[in-house]
Write a protein that holds these residues in place. Structure first.
Motif, PDB file in Angstrom:
ATOM      1  N   MET A  27     -13.000 -25.995  66.817  1.00 52.92           N
ATOM      2  CA  MET A  27     -14.220 -26.769  66.588  1.00 52.92           C
ATOM      3  C   MET A  27     -14.554 -26.809  65.099  1.00 52.92           C
ATOM      4  SD  MET A  27     -16.568 -25.486  69.788  1.00 52.92           S
ATOM      5  CE  MET A  27     -18.098 -26.187  69.154  1.00 52.92           C
ATOM      6  N   ALA A  28     -14.532 -25.643  64.478  1.00 55.40           N
ATOM      7  CA  ALA A  28     -14.870 -25.593  63.050  1.00 55.40           C
ATOM      8  C   ALA A  28     -13.815 -26.339  62.229  1.00 55.40           C
ATOM      9  CB  ALA A  28     -14.999 -24.145  62.588  1.00 55.40           C
ATOM     10  N   ALA A  51     -14.351 -30.108  62.626  1.00 56.30           N
ATOM     11  CA  ALA A  51     -15.500 -30.610  61.872  1.00 56.30           C
ATOM     12  C   ALA A  51     -15.162 -30.680  60.380  1.00 56.30           C
ATOM     13  CB  ALA A  51     -16.712 -29.720  62.105  1.00 56.30           C
ATOM     14  N   ILE A  57     -15.254 -34.635  60.376  1.00 54.34           N
ATOM     15  CA  ILE A  57     -16.632 -35.120  60.434  1.00 54.34           C
ATOM     16  C   ILE A  57     -17.230 -35.042  59.031  1.00 54.34           C
ATOM     17  CG2 ILE A  57     -18.881 -34.902  61.557  1.00 54.34           C
ATOM     18  CD1 ILE A  57     -17.483 -33.375  63.814  1.00 54.34           C
ATOM     19  N   ASP A  58     -17.882 -36.144  58.624  1.00 54.95           N
ATOM     20  CA  ASP A  58     -18.454 -36.182  57.289  1.00 54.95           C
ATOM     21  C   ASP A  58     -19.903 -35.725  57.367  1.00 54.95           C
ATOM     22  OD1 ASP A  58     -18.717 -36.610  54.649  1.00 54.95           O
ATOM     23  OD2 ASP A  58     -19.036 -38.781  54.819  1.00 54.95           O
ATOM     24  N   PHE A  59     -20.130 -34.431  57.249  1.00 52.65           N
ATOM     25  CA  PHE A  59     -21.511 -33.941  57.333  1.00 52.65           C
ATOM     26  C   PHE A  59     -21.882 -33.200  56.054  1.00 52.65           C
ATOM     27  CE2 PHE A  59     -20.702 -29.384  58.105  1.00 52.65           C
ATOM     28  CZ  PHE A  59     -19.379 -29.410  58.510  1.00 52.65           C
ATOM     29  N   PRO A  60     -23.182 -33.235  55.716  1.00 49.13           N
ATOM     30  CA  PRO A  60     -23.597 -32.582  54.473  1.00 49.13           C
ATOM     31  C   PRO A  60     -23.343 -31.076  54.553  1.00 49.13           C
ATOM     32  CG  PRO A  60     -25.501 -33.356  55.729  1.00 49.13           C
ATOM     33  CD  PRO A  60     -24.302 -33.911  56.392  1.00 49.13           C
ATOM     34  N   PHE A 101     -14.023 -15.293  65.796  1.00 49.83           N
ATOM     35  CA  PHE A 101     -13.590 -16.345  64.878  1.00 49.83           C
ATOM     36  C   PHE A 101     -12.591 -15.746  63.903  1.00 49.83           C
ATOM     37  CE2 PHE A 101     -15.437 -15.079  60.811  1.00 49.83           C
ATOM     38  CZ  PHE A 101     -16.340 -14.108  61.215  1.00 49.83           C
ATOM     39  N   ARG A 154     -18.448 -37.634  70.576  1.00 52.62           N
ATOM     40  CA  ARG A 154     -17.677 -36.749  69.701  1.00 52.62           C
ATOM     41  C   ARG A 154     -17.059 -35.598  70.498  1.00 52.62           C
ATOM     42  NH1 ARG A 154     -16.737 -37.751  64.242  1.00 52.62           N
ATOM     43  NH2 ARG A 154     -18.962 -37.953  63.819  1.00 52.62           N
ATOM     44  N   ASP A 212     -23.383 -37.784  62.592  1.00 49.75           N
ATOM     45  CA  ASP A 212     -22.321 -36.972  61.966  1.00 49.75           C
ATOM     46  C   ASP A 212     -22.855 -35.614  61.538  1.00 49.75           C
ATOM     47  OD1 ASP A 212     -20.318 -38.738  62.298  1.00 49.75           O
ATOM     48  OD2 ASP A 212     -20.239 -39.441  60.214  1.00 49.75           O
ATOM     49  N   MET A 213     -24.067 -35.637  60.983  1.00 47.13           N
ATOM     50  CA  MET A 213     -24.628 -34.376  60.512  1.00 47.13           C
ATOM     51  C   MET A 213     -24.859 -33.426  61.688  1.00 47.13           C
ATOM     52  SD  MET A 213     -28.055 -33.746  58.297  1.00 47.13           S
ATOM     53  CE  MET A 213     -29.227 -33.491  59.603  1.00 47.13           C
ATOM     54  N   ASP A 240     -23.492 -33.564  64.755  1.00 50.10           N
ATOM     55  CA  ASP A 240     -22.207 -33.173  65.348  1.00 50.10           C
ATOM     56  C   ASP A 240     -21.495 -32.127  64.488  1.00 50.10           C
ATOM     57  OD1 ASP A 240     -22.565 -34.844  67.443  1.00 50.10           O
ATOM     58  OD2 ASP A 240     -21.236 -36.421  66.714  1.00 50.10           O
ATOM     59  N   GLY A 241     -21.437 -32.401  63.205  1.00 48.87           N
ATOM     60  CA  GLY A 241     -20.726 -31.497  62.290  1.00 48.87           C
ATOM     61  C   GLY A 241     -21.266 -30.090  62.391  1.00 48.87           C
ATOM     62  N   TRP A 242     -22.591 -29.970  62.292  1.00 47.04           N
ATOM     63  CA  TRP A 242     -23.174 -28.626  62.331  1.00 47.04           C
ATOM     64  C   TRP A 242     -23.072 -27.991  63.708  1.00 47.04           C
ATOM     65  CZ3 TRP A 242     -23.739 -25.369  58.530  1.00 47.04           C
ATOM     66  CH2 TRP A 242     -23.741 -25.896  57.238  1.00 47.04           C
ATOM     67  N   LEU A 243     -23.130 -28.812  64.762  1.00 46.82           N
ATOM     68  CA  LEU A 243     -22.928 -28.248  66.106  1.00 46.82           C
ATOM     69  C   LEU A 243     -21.513 -27.669  66.248  1.00 46.82           C
ATOM     70  CD1 LEU A 243     -24.604 -30.706  68.659  1.00 46.82           C
ATOM     71  CD2 LEU A 243     -25.224 -28.323  68.168  1.00 46.82           C
ATOM     72  N   PHE A 244     -20.549 -28.383  65.676  1.00 45.05           N
ATOM     73  CA  PHE A 244     -19.156 -27.921  65.784  1.00 45.05           C
ATOM     74  C   PHE A 244     -18.905 -26.635  65.004  1.00 45.05           C
ATOM     75  CE2 PHE A 244     -16.107 -30.585  68.035  1.00 45.05           C
ATOM     76  CZ  PHE A 244     -16.908 -31.633  68.451  1.00 45.05           C
ATOM     77  N   VAL A 245     -19.576 -26.484  63.868  1.00 45.10           N
ATOM     78  CA  VAL A 245     -19.321 -25.270  63.085  1.00 45.10           C
ATOM     79  C   VAL A 245     -20.303 -24.142  63.428  1.00 45.10           C
ATOM     80  CG1 VAL A 245     -18.251 -26.486  61.160  1.00 45.10           C
ATOM     81  CG2 VAL A 245     -20.711 -26.030  61.098  1.00 45.10           C
ATOM     82  N   PRO A 254     -21.011 -22.132  66.114  1.00 46.22           N
ATOM     83  CA  PRO A 254     -20.583 -20.817  66.618  1.00 46.22           C
ATOM     84  C   PRO A 254     -19.943 -19.973  65.523  1.00 46.22           C
ATOM     85  CG  PRO A 254     -19.795 -22.584  68.058  1.00 46.22           C
ATOM     86  CD  PRO A 254     -20.386 -23.241  66.851  1.00 46.22           C
ATOM     87  N   PHE A 255     -19.087 -20.624  64.731  1.00 42.55           N
ATOM     88  CA  PHE A 255     -18.427 -19.890  63.647  1.00 42.55           C
ATOM     89  C   PHE A 255     -19.427 -19.422  62.603  1.00 42.55           C
ATOM     90  CE2 PHE A 255     -17.208 -21.012  59.244  1.00 42.55           C
ATOM     91  CZ  PHE A 255     -16.652 -19.779  58.912  1.00 42.55           C
ATOM     92  N   VAL A 256     -20.314 -20.338  62.174  1.00 36.53           N
ATOM     93  CA  VAL A 256     -21.261 -19.984  61.112  1.00 36.53           C
ATOM     94  C   VAL A 256     -22.158 -18.834  61.570  1.00 36.53           C
ATOM     95  CG1 VAL A 256     -23.228 -20.801  59.747  1.00 36.53           C
ATOM     96  CG2 VAL A 256     -21.201 -22.227  59.966  1.00 36.53           C
TER      97      VAL A 256
END
Lengths: 275, 309
Positions: free
Chosen positions: A91-92, A95, A99-102, A148, A178, B20-21, B23-28, B30-32
């Motif tokens: 998943m990480a 992303a 995925i283009d996220f800030p 992880f 997604r 995107d924002m 989704d992106g943060w949801l995907f990372v 668990p790791f974060v």
């Protein structure tokens, strides 16, 4: 004619070296397996008396010592940690690659920086934290902190960078979300990378020693490496039994590898692990 | 009309950006979350502890524990056991890294070529890698014991038997042999993946130019393999500097005989978890970190900037 003969001679030398090295790698296993099947009285004999070989040592360890429990613990811990890693790292990694996220760039740089830190640096505070949480001698303590892997995320990112964008675009037009794209399209494509990670993670965690020896201090929570080390400490004169323990620890990981190895080298290639 | 469309478009772009924002943060996430709790937090605490005098058994908390400035670091370099651990780990690393990489590369080239039983040899060479270091250490203790198989073989060839793991001169080299034996397979497999990525056209071109097998190795294989060699060098070096399991099992955790198998991580373990000097152990951990960091930077310089990692 003369030329052909020369080639076959070099071939013979070549194969001789190949076989010699496999004797070096496999020899210790074969010798240990044979010894583990012997009765204690014959451990120091360098001949093999086939009529006395038996699985008695294995049965003895399984029945009289907590080897079954330790094997169960190892299986539970290695399985949970491996599954968690496959999911969370993918998943990480996905992303970060797609995925283009800030914050994406900063997060990636943070991962690269953290990869430089050896795990032992966080050992003392993590141990204190897990003690405070009451997680020593629990499955929670043995699994959750290890769900992880920075390296695993790095590998998955490399892999996801290599698949064409058009795949996801097509799926988006088909109306997949997604998460749908990730679980139904992208993850199945990642099989070589996932099976490589599966082998590395499962065997790595099955064999892991330093952390479990800190986090499992009661013998019913030992994993096999911790259990074997403690068993060896007390029974080191009984080599037949100790080596049966060695095999109980080694054989499952080897079997897992043999089952899943087909895509192993390909997986290493696609994850960009070769550099 | 035109304005309307562009506004709708703008809105949908904006919507996509927000999606995107999220989704992106949801995907990372668990790791974060896990990394903050079990890595970043402990890392900051370890850094703090390295400037404190703190024992797990103290009545005060680690926050209240006494600050001692750089004392832990200074004491480490005055500590003869730590010095010994540093020297041992350095010897171990200098001995193990080149040997295991050279053998791994040679094996990779051989099992990559057209030979019979490729799969068997690859598997046979990889099996030690997937075996627990604890299991390996115990097997080696058995084979290397005074009346063990290795000494029997040595005597058979008219050589002298040794007391491998109980000798202050041979214990560390024995662990080094064990380490090479058990990890060559990993580096072989990574080299193999690297070799398989070299385009065959390069070898064909070299053949047309009349290059011998040896020249192809020097002028095609090795230069093309440079990133892989760098990767393996870094991983191998980091791995050797963290040696623990083998030394622990062989010496029953005390680094003996006479500290001859004491390594940096084994000493960290002993000070932190046997003597509960947790501030001191944290300082040792950061010294290890700096060593690994500097070595990686040096290698990066040596191998040029074009390599990622």
């Amino acid at each position: 004619m003369a030329r052909k003969k020369k080639i076959s001679l070099s071939r013979i030398v070549f194969y001789f070296l190949l076989i010699s090295y496999s004797v070096i790698t496999l020899g210790p296993f074969i010798w240990s397996i044979i010894t583990s099947l012997k009765p204690t009285s014959e451990v120091n004999n360098f001949t093999v008396n086939f009529s006395t070989l038996s699985f008695d040592n294995y049965i003895f360890l399984w029945k009289k010592f907590p080897f079954a429990r330790w094997a169960f613990n190892s299986l539970i811990v290695a399985s949970i940690v491996t599954l968690g890693n496959l999911l969370f790292n993918s998943m990480a990694g996905y992303a970060l690659a797609r995925i283009d996220f800030p914050g994406r760039k900063a997060l990636y740089l943070a991962i690269l920086a953290m990869m430089m830190v050896p795990g032992q640096v966080v050992m003392v505070p993590t141990f204190i934290l897990l003690t405070k949480l009451g997680w020593i001698n629990t499955y929670k303590g043995l699994t959750i902190p290890f769900l992880f892997s920075l390296f695993g995320i790095f590998l998955m990112r490399q892999f996801f960078l290599s698949i064409p964008k058009s795949v996801e675009e097509a799926a988006t037009i088909d109306g997949l979300s997604r998460f749908g794209i990730f679980f139904r399209i992208v993850m199945p494509m990642a099989k070589p990378a996932l099976s490589t990670q599966f082998i590395l993670m499962f065997t790595g965690n099955w064999n892991s020693f330093l952390w479990p020896s800190l986090l499992a201090t009661r013998d019913n929570m030992y994993t096999l490496p911790v259990g074997l080390n403690s068993f060896y400490g007390q029974y080191f004169q009984f080599w037949d039994q100790v080596l049966a323990g060695v095999m109980i620890l080694s054989v499952p990981a080897i079997v897992i590898f043999l089952i899943f190895q087909r895509n192993f080298i390909k997986g290493i290639s696609t994850t960009g692990m070769k550099g | 009309m035109a304005v309307k469309i562009s506004r709708a478009k703008k809105n949908s772009i904006k919507k996509n950006k927000i999606r995107d924002m999220i989704d992106g943060w949801l995907f990372v996430l668990p790791f974060v979350g896990l990394a903050l709790i079990f890595f970043v937090g402990p890392l900051l605490v370890a850094f703090m502890l390295s400037f404190k005098e703190y024992s797990f058994l103290d009545s005060v908390t680690m926050w209240q524990a006494k600050w001692v400035g750089f004392n832990n670091y200074i004491n480490a370099f005055k500590d003869p056991t730590f010095k010994k651990a540093l020297i041992n780990t350095t010897i171990y690393s200098i001995g193990v890294v080149p040997v295991q990489l050279v053998i791994a590369l040679a094996l990779a080239i051989v099992v990559d070529s057209n030979i019979k039983g490729k799969t068997f040899f690859r598997t046979a060479y990889y099996i030690p890698t997937i075996t627990s270091t604890v299991a390996v250490a115990v097997m080696f203790l058995f084979i290397f014991k005074t009346d063990g198989l290795l000494n029997k073989i040595l005597v058979f060839f008219g050589l002298q038997p040794y007391n491998w793991f109980n000798s202050i001169h041979l214990a560390l080299p024995s662990i080094m042999i064990m380490a090479v034996w058990s990890s060559v397979g990993l580096y072989m497999v990574i080299f193999l993946a690297g070799l398989q990525d070299i385009p065959t056209s390069l070898y064909e071109a070299a053949s047309i130019d009349g290059a011998s097998k040896w020249q192809k190795l020097i002028h095609v294989t090795l230069p093309m393999l440079k990133p892989t060699i760098f990767f393996n060098l870094v991983v191998s070096l980091i791995g050797t500097f963290q040696v623990f399991d083998q030394a622990y099992v062989v010496s029953k955790g005390n680094g003996g005989p006479l500290d001859s198998t004491m390594t940096v991580v084994l000493y960290l373990y002993r000070t932190g978890f046997r003597e509960f000097k947790m501030g001191y152990a944290s300082a040792i951990a950061f010294i290890l970190f700096v060593i690994i960091f500097v070595l990686t930077l040096i290698q990066k310089k040596l191998f040029g900037e074009e390599n990622r990692m």
